[in-house]
Design a protein around this motif. Structure first.
Motif, PDB file in Angstrom:
ATOM      1  N   PHE A   2       0.829  -1.214  -0.174  1.00  0.00           N
ATOM      2  CA  PHE A   2       0.147  -0.050  -0.214  1.00  0.00           C
ATOM      3  C   PHE A   2       1.103   1.221   0.415  1.00  0.00           C
ATOM      4  O   PHE A   2       0.744   2.189  -0.757  1.00  0.00           O
ATOM      5  CB  PHE A   2      -1.248  -0.024   1.155  1.00  0.00           C
ATOM      6  N   ARG A   3       1.975   1.235   0.692  1.00  0.00           N
ATOM      7  CA  ARG A   3       2.637   2.204   0.493  1.00  0.00           C
ATOM      8  C   ARG A   3       3.621   2.812  -0.113  1.00  0.00           C
ATOM      9  O   ARG A   3       3.247   3.620  -0.728  1.00  0.00           O
ATOM     10  CB  ARG A   3       3.865   1.823   2.147  1.00  0.00           C
ATOM     11  N   LYS A   4       4.270   1.250  -1.137  1.00  0.00           N
ATOM     12  CA  LYS A   4       4.973   2.430  -2.198  1.00  0.00           C
ATOM     13  C   LYS A   4       4.065   2.240  -3.435  1.00  0.00           C
ATOM     14  O   LYS A   4       3.951   2.983  -4.160  1.00  0.00           O
ATOM     15  CB  LYS A   4       5.707   0.791  -2.803  1.00  0.00           C
ATOM     16  N   THR A   5       2.832   2.022  -3.456  1.00  0.00           N
ATOM     17  CA  THR A   5       1.574   2.039  -4.492  1.00  0.00           C
ATOM     18  C   THR A   5       1.108   3.666  -4.215  1.00  0.00           C
ATOM     19  O   THR A   5       0.872   4.837  -4.674  1.00  0.00           O
ATOM     20  CB  THR A   5       0.133   1.132  -3.976  1.00  0.00           C
ATOM     21  N   ARG A  46      -5.675   8.061 -14.688  1.00  0.00           N
ATOM     22  CA  ARG A  46      -4.913   7.161 -15.096  1.00  0.00           C
ATOM     23  C   ARG A  46      -4.244   6.745 -14.278  1.00  0.00           C
ATOM     24  O   ARG A  46      -2.597   6.225 -13.723  1.00  0.00           O
ATOM     25  CB  ARG A  46      -4.128   6.573 -16.606  1.00  0.00           C
ATOM     26  N   ARG A  47      -3.723   7.444 -12.961  1.00  0.00           N
ATOM     27  CA  ARG A  47      -2.679   7.816 -11.961  1.00  0.00           C
ATOM     28  C   ARG A  47      -3.417   7.319 -10.169  1.00  0.00           C
ATOM     29  O   ARG A  47      -5.017   8.096 -10.104  1.00  0.00           O
ATOM     30  CB  ARG A  47      -2.335   8.791 -11.609  1.00  0.00           C
ATOM     31  N   LEU A  48      -3.530   6.597  -9.257  1.00  0.00           N
ATOM     32  CA  LEU A  48      -4.666   6.638  -8.264  1.00  0.00           C
ATOM     33  C   LEU A  48      -3.619   7.791  -7.409  1.00  0.00           C
ATOM     34  O   LEU A  48      -2.119   8.299  -7.319  1.00  0.00           O
ATOM     35  CB  LEU A  48      -4.052   5.336  -7.773  1.00  0.00           C
ATOM     36  N   THR A  49      -4.680   8.664  -6.589  1.00  0.00           N
ATOM     37  CA  THR A  49      -4.675   9.454  -5.556  1.00  0.00           C
ATOM     38  C   THR A  49      -5.396   8.930  -4.294  1.00  0.00           C
ATOM     39  O   THR A  49      -6.499   8.276  -4.030  1.00  0.00           O
ATOM     40  CB  THR A  49      -5.030  10.869  -5.805  1.00  0.00           C
ATOM     41  N   LEU A  50      -4.555   9.019  -3.064  1.00  0.00           N
ATOM     42  CA  LEU A  50      -5.275   9.180  -1.899  1.00  0.00           C
ATOM     43  C   LEU A  50      -6.570   9.843  -1.633  1.00  0.00           C
ATOM     44  O   LEU A  50      -6.847  10.583  -1.726  1.00  0.00           O
ATOM     45  CB  LEU A  50      -3.869   9.125  -1.355  1.00  0.00           C
ATOM     46  N   ALA A  56      -5.113   9.297   6.360  1.00  0.00           N
ATOM     47  CA  ALA A  56      -4.939   9.333   7.136  1.00  0.00           C
ATOM     48  C   ALA A  56      -3.851   7.122   7.592  1.00  0.00           C
ATOM     49  O   ALA A  56      -2.717   7.386   8.749  1.00  0.00           O
ATOM     50  CB  ALA A  56      -6.185   8.894   7.920  1.00  0.00           C
ATOM     51  N   VAL A  57      -3.819   6.862   6.223  1.00  0.00           N
ATOM     52  CA  VAL A  57      -4.073   5.132   6.605  1.00  0.00           C
ATOM     53  C   VAL A  57      -2.110   5.426   6.294  1.00  0.00           C
ATOM     54  O   VAL A  57      -1.374   4.375   6.850  1.00  0.00           O
ATOM     55  CB  VAL A  57      -4.548   3.940   5.593  1.00  0.00           C
ATOM     56  N   LEU A  58      -1.877   6.253   5.417  1.00  0.00           N
ATOM     57  CA  LEU A  58      -0.280   6.293   4.813  1.00  0.00           C
ATOM     58  C   LEU A  58       0.723   7.229   5.951  1.00  0.00           C
ATOM     59  O   LEU A  58       1.124   6.795   6.449  1.00  0.00           O
ATOM     60  CB  LEU A  58      -0.169   7.157   4.094  1.00  0.00           C
ATOM     61  N   GLU A  59      -0.163   7.965   6.516  1.00  0.00           N
ATOM     62  CA  GLU A  59       0.560   8.392   7.788  1.00  0.00           C
ATOM     63  C   GLU A  59       0.749   7.174   8.968  1.00  0.00           C
ATOM     64  O   GLU A  59       1.935   7.223   9.604  1.00  0.00           O
ATOM     65  CB  GLU A  59      -0.506   9.727   8.393  1.00  0.00           C
ATOM     66  N   THR A  60      -0.711   6.119   9.064  1.00  0.00           N
ATOM     67  CA  THR A  60       0.086   5.349  10.026  1.00  0.00           C
ATOM     68  C   THR A  60       1.250   4.863   9.142  1.00  0.00           C
ATOM     69  O   THR A  60       1.514   3.903  10.346  1.00  0.00           O
ATOM     70  CB  THR A  60      -0.913   4.367  10.462  1.00  0.00           C
ATOM     71  N   ALA A  61       0.828   4.028   7.759  1.00  0.00           N
ATOM     72  CA  ALA A  61       2.410   3.145   7.403  1.00  0.00           C
ATOM     73  C   ALA A  61       3.713   3.734   7.770  1.00  0.00           C
ATOM     74  O   ALA A  61       4.448   3.529   7.706  1.00  0.00           O
ATOM     75  CB  ALA A  61       2.042   3.279   6.227  1.00  0.00           C
TER      76      ALA A  61
END
Length: 290
Positions: A2-5, A46-50, A56-61
């Motif tokens: 998830f983090r790398k994505t 064609r790009r994924l954005t949070l 919030a999940v990325l901050e935790t990661a």
């Protein structure tokens, strides 16, 4: 995954960076979304954005990865301490008289430990070595009865007295006699150059009695002081450890008895109070009490 994505904005690119398949990344993100009950990504151009939940999940990661990296660094330090590195700073005099026998003893017990010695004879540069964490332990001799630096931990190893010694071959007639300062002032003296505690303290003591040292040879180290003393250039001046500290006997030299007694001082080991003392340093310090 998830983090790398989140970092690269693409599951395909994330899979390429992680050397796994794109489907493995897709399944992992889907499982994480199911676990959190939130949609974590939006597709745009064609790009994924949070999403907000994804951020919030990325901050935790990121905090988890930061904690893991910090833990890994701590483990590296602990492994280094156990495999063994001992960094010591000291003036040459203490290395020669006090530390060398203890270092030999330590090496017999812990041969796997690497010992790094930094020799420095000036007080302030010695203290700076410790303050800047370039050494673990600093050993020195000081006539000061109070703490040298309140930010450093000070461990007293023992005491010494300023004194004189002489060659039995050249000054044997003085052995067993008690000499006054006046009698000593009439003898040639081999002593360290000005600017060190030994020279300053003895000159001050004699000046208080209205006397002066009769210096015949000035040296840079106590090793040279002893050699010139053995050769008969004069009586040597230096630090003489008091029990329980032990130094190797030198049968060709003897200590002169002086009345009144000359000043004394302390041998100390110092280390920083804001850093954990390495296990190797603790073991080495414990030897002085054994």
């Amino acid at each position: 995954m998830f983090r790398k994505t989140a970092q690269v904005g693409s599951m395909t690119e994330a899979a390429r960076h992680l050397f796994i398949t794109q489907s493995a990344v897709s399944h992992a993100v889907a499982d994480l979304e199911a676990f959190t009950g939130c949609r974590l990504f939006l597709r745009a151009h064609r790009r994924l954005t949070l999403t907000a939940e994804g951020r919030a999940v990325l901050e935790t990661a990121e905090s988890i990865f930061s904690a893991l990296e910090g833990g890994e660094e701590k483990l590296k330090v602990l492994r280094a301490q156990k495999t063994g590195l001992l960094r010591i700073g000291c003036p040459f005099l203490i290395l020669q008289t006090i530390l060398t026998p203890q270092l030999a003893r330590f090496h017999r017990r812990r041969p796997e430990v690497e010992v790094r010695l930094t020799i420095e004879n000036r007080m302030q540069p010695m203290l700076e070595l410790l303050r800047s964490n370039r050494i673990d332990l600093l050993f020195l001799a000081t006539p000061a009865p109070a703490l040298l630096d309140p930010q450093l931990v000070e461990h007293c190893l023992g005491y010494y007295r300023y004194g004189f010694f002489a060659s039995r071959e050249n000054f044997g007639a003085l052995e067993g006699r008690v000499l006054s300062l006046k009698e000593l002032s009439e003898l040639p003296v081999v002593i360290l150059r000005p600017g060190n505690n030994t020279r300053d303290c003895l000159e001050k003591k004699f000046a208080e009695a209205g006397l002066r040292l009769r210096v015949s040879v000035e040296t840079d180290t106590m090793a040279f002081t002893k050699e010139y003393t053995r050769a008969g250039f004069g009586i040597g001046a230096g630090l003489i450890p008091e029990p329980p500290l032990r130094i190797e006997d030198e049968p060709d030299l003897f200590r002169l008895q002086v009345d009144p007694p000359l000043p004394s001082g302390r041998y100390v080991a110092l280390f920083r109070n804001d850093l954990e003392l390495p296990q190797t340093a603790e073991v080495f310090l414990a030897q002085f009490q054994a």
